[in-house]
Design a protein around this motif. Structure first.
Motif, short mmCIF file in Angstrom:
data_model
loop_
_atom_site.label_atom_id
_atom_site.label_comp_id
_atom_site.label_asym_id
_atom_site.label_seq_id
_atom_site.Cartn_x
_atom_site.Cartn_y
_atom_site.Cartn_z
N ALA A 352 52.43 -26.93 45.34
CA ALA A 352 50.85 -26.50 44.64
C ALA A 352 50.44 -28.37 44.73
O ALA A 352 49.41 -28.55 44.98
CB ALA A 352 50.71 -26.40 43.54
N ARG A 353 51.50 -28.98 44.44
CA ARG A 353 51.66 -30.28 44.49
C ARG A 353 51.17 -30.92 45.61
O ARG A 353 50.83 -31.72 46.40
CB ARG A 353 53.01 -31.63 43.90
CG ARG A 353 52.84 -30.74 42.57
CD ARG A 353 53.80 -32.42 41.56
NE ARG A 353 53.33 -32.41 40.35
CZ ARG A 353 54.26 -31.18 39.75
NH1 ARG A 353 55.16 -30.08 40.41
NH2 ARG A 353 54.26 -30.75 38.77
N ALA A 354 51.88 -30.32 46.86
CA ALA A 354 51.89 -30.80 48.08
C ALA A 354 51.20 -30.36 48.91
O ALA A 354 49.93 -31.05 49.61
CB ALA A 354 53.01 -29.78 49.27
N ALA A 355 49.87 -29.94 48.35
CA ALA A 355 48.43 -29.35 48.32
C ALA A 355 47.48 -29.49 47.88
O ALA A 355 46.54 -30.37 48.85
CB ALA A 355 48.41 -27.52 48.47
N LEU A 356 47.54 -30.73 47.04
CA LEU A 356 47.18 -31.54 47.05
C LEU A 356 47.40 -32.76 47.05
O LEU A 356 46.34 -33.85 47.80
CB LEU A 356 47.38 -31.61 45.07
CG LEU A 356 46.39 -30.92 44.17
CD1 LEU A 356 46.68 -30.72 42.80
CD2 LEU A 356 45.45 -30.48 44.16
N ASP A 357 49.00 -33.15 47.55
CA ASP A 357 48.92 -34.29 48.80
C ASP A 357 48.06 -34.43 50.56
O ASP A 357 47.31 -35.12 50.59
CB ASP A 357 50.14 -34.43 49.12
CG ASP A 357 51.53 -34.24 47.79
OD1 ASP A 357 50.77 -35.28 47.21
OD2 ASP A 357 52.18 -34.58 47.70
N ASP A 358 47.61 -32.90 50.62
CA ASP A 358 47.29 -32.83 51.71
C ASP A 358 45.79 -32.88 51.21
O ASP A 358 44.79 -31.87 51.51
CB ASP A 358 47.53 -31.38 52.62
CG ASP A 358 46.98 -31.12 53.42
OD1 ASP A 358 46.04 -32.23 53.67
OD2 ASP A 358 47.06 -30.43 53.85
N THR A 362 42.86 -28.40 46.68
CA THR A 362 42.78 -27.27 45.39
C THR A 362 42.79 -26.22 45.29
O THR A 362 43.23 -24.94 44.36
CB THR A 362 41.42 -28.29 44.43
OG1 THR A 362 40.43 -28.00 45.36
CG2 THR A 362 41.02 -29.09 43.55
N ALA A 363 41.36 -25.79 46.35
CA ALA A 363 41.96 -23.67 46.30
C ALA A 363 42.72 -23.38 47.07
O ALA A 363 43.18 -22.46 46.84
CB ALA A 363 40.67 -23.69 48.13
N ALA A 364 43.63 -23.52 48.00
CA ALA A 364 44.90 -23.70 48.00
C ALA A 364 46.15 -23.50 46.98
O ALA A 364 47.08 -22.54 46.85
CB ALA A 364 45.81 -24.63 49.17
N VAL A 365 45.64 -24.67 45.78
CA VAL A 365 46.62 -24.91 44.77
C VAL A 365 46.13 -23.02 44.13
O VAL A 365 47.05 -21.86 43.62
CB VAL A 365 46.12 -25.77 43.69
CG1 VAL A 365 46.55 -25.91 42.82
CG2 VAL A 365 46.35 -27.39 44.67
N LEU A 366 45.05 -22.94 44.06
CA LEU A 366 44.40 -21.85 43.17
C LEU A 366 45.15 -20.05 44.08
O LEU A 366 45.68 -19.67 42.96
CB LEU A 366 43.20 -22.24 43.45
CG LEU A 366 42.48 -21.80 42.04
CD1 LEU A 366 42.63 -23.18 40.65
CD2 LEU A 366 40.90 -22.26 41.86
#
Length: 482
Positions: A352-358, A362-366
């Motif tokens: 999830a953090r890696a998705a925010l790094d990119d 947020t949609a991927a994190v969800l």
RNA sequence: GGCACCGUCGCCAAGUGGUAAGGCAAGGGUCUGCAAAACCCUUAUUCCCCGGUUCGAAUCCGGGCGGUGCCUCCA
């Protein structure tokens, strides 16, 4: 650390390298406060809030500045209509804005300067531009910026000056040397707020205030400047021209803000939601009937650079989804039963953090969160079975879910309190009387004890017709509104 | 007209060269007095269309078609 952001100036995703190691200066263009905030405002400030939260979670010391534009043509026009003093009216709407942003879970910025409180810096900046030959005062009390003196003028917006001329406007009474030039300072007209300046009484033009406030509160260069994509031209284009001309010999846009981030719009019927089109919902109106955190969840369901179509269905979905998340958290807490969460964050939390790094996906994190919550529910369902759920695993889940939630600005409430709050909104929306619901549930419980299932099912159907859904559990019957 | 962006299952949506996440809806199941909730299973050989590059394309290139934004009010 390899945080990627989409930089409008570079035209692509770039790696974020703080100018000062470990620190980030971030300026978000704030609202022009002549009305209450609408969902489009909520989206953009939720996005920047996630940026700030995540950068901080990554260990960066972020200085977050967000201004209020409280001196402006629209504010003056609106205040005159209402017979109010413009700056005072703007202050009321600024308070309203802060309330709304609090309700959708946004952190307050570290500094929230206003134009009305930044006049000396603005005047000094304009003087410097005049001295350096980038601005001129034709003698009518106005001061204009000479766009053609700044070679990199249209780099941010990727246009050429000749294309811009077609749309350039000169208002009656203006004395521009070139139609592309824009006002830095406007001579006072009767009934307008005005301040003293070397060019006589007047007020700042739109654009210069942001240059002055960024320089005052962050200095130059700073790391990230954000705003809605409608601000790319002319607002941010002009801001760069002014700031760079005042600051830098090399006239490179990067000597002001290193990176520019722009969010896409909230749409209604495939059209941008905006005050001028009149197709907007204010955050305040929505919050009467809906939960602010649900609205936030909805806004994070789409990547910030894509448009979101705002619909009732989407909001209802987000509300149900938020209830699911808190119900899972609550179940997880019960199973964990105070067990300690030890060890490293789970792989999903790292993902999830890696998705925010990119670029703050947020949609991927969800999506990642969805899998983790499903797994947590599956584990919790083992309660009372063999083998029983792993308490420590559930404690870790609760810890990780809240940690990831903190970066998104969600899931920070006590689950029971959040669920009750969600139900209260739903109850109000549907005009349900909770006491009457409780009374019928008591009656139904008695019927069930007496094995009078015909009666108990009738009562349940009646409640369902009102929108009340019952859940029979070992600890009794609970209810929620569909 | 100029400059950008977008087009992925019924709906929402992630995915920018390695063989289609996730949510909602739908169908089946477990659990339940029956439900609800939760969980499990199923549901896109395919990413607007047509060409091209490549061992390989939803992803890159060219051309269409459709939609949106900006071009001095805007988050």
């Amino acid at each position: 650390m390899a945080i990627q952001i989409h930089d409008t100036l570079a035209g692509e995703k770039v790696e974020l390298h703080p100018i000062v190691p470990g620190k980030i200066g971030l300026y978000a263009c704030g609202p022009t406060v002549y009305d209450h905030a609408h969902v489009g405002h909520a989206r953009c400030y939720v996005v920047w809030d996630v940026v700030v939260r995540h950068l901080r979670a990554r260990g960066l010391e972020v200085r977050y500045v967000r201004n209020f534009t409280d001196v402006d043509d629209k504010i003056i026009a609106r205040a005159n209509e209402r017979g109010e003093e413009p700056v005072a009216m703007a202050a009321r709407f600024a308070d309203s804005f802060l309330e709304d942003m609090d309700a959708v879970g946004c952190l307050r910025p570290d500094a929230a300067p206003r134009v009305s409180g930044s006049i000396p810096g603005i005047v000094a900046l304009i003087e410097r531009l005049v001295t350096r030959g980038f601005a001129y005062a034709p003698g009518n009390g106005d001061v204009y910026y000479a766009v053609r003196k700044f070679p990199a003028y249209a780099r941010l917006s990727r246009r050429n000056l000749d294309d811009l001329i077609a749309g350039a406007r000169v208002d009656p009474g203006e004395s521009k040397r070139d139609p592309l030039d824009f006002a830095l300072w406007k001579a006072a007209k009767p009934g307008e707020p005005a301040w003293d300046s070397p060019w006589g009484k007047g007020r700042p033009g739109w654009h210069i205030e942001c240059s002055a406030m960024t320089l005052e509160h962050l200095g130059a260069p700073f790391d990230i400047h954000t705003g809605g994509k409608d601000l790319v031209f002319p607002h941010h284009t002009n801001e760069i021209a002014q700031s760079v001309a005042a600051l830098s010999e090399g006239l490179e846009p990067e000597s002001f803000a290193r990176h520019w981030m722009h969010n896409n719009f909230v749409e209604i019927d495939h059209q941008k939601m905006s005050k001028s089109l009149g197709n907007f919902f204010t955050v305040k109106d929505l919050l009467v009937r809906h939960d602010g955190e649900a609205l936030r969840l909805l806004l994070m369901g789409t990547h910030y650079r894509n448009p979101i179509s705002f619909t009732d269905t989407l909001l209802a979905d987000a509300e149900r989804r938020l209830a699911y998340l808190y119900e899972t958290l609550e179940k997880g807490d019960q199973v964990a039963a105070g067990g300690a969460a030890a060890g490293e964050p789970a792989p999903w939390a790292e993902a999830a953090r890696a998705a925010l790094d990119d670029d703050f996906n947020t949609a991927a994190v969800l999506g990642i969160l969805a899998d983790a919550f499903t797994a947590a529910n599956a584990t919790a369902d083992r309660k009372g079975k063999t083998p029983p759920p792993d308490r420590e695993e559930m404690a870790r889940f609760g810890r990780d879910a809240r940690a990831v939630g903190a970066e998104l600005g969600i899931l920070q409430r006590e689950p029971a309190a959040a669920l009750l709050a969600l139900r209260e909104k739903a109850v109000a929306r549907r005009g349900i009387d909770p006491a009457a619901v409780e009374a019928r549930i008591a009656e139904r419980t008695a019927a069930r004890r007496a094995k009078d299932f015909t009666r108990s099912d009738t009562l349940r159907d009646e409640l369902l017709a009102m929108g009340v859904v019952l859940q029979d559990g070992p600890a009794g019957t609970t209810w929620k509104v569909e």
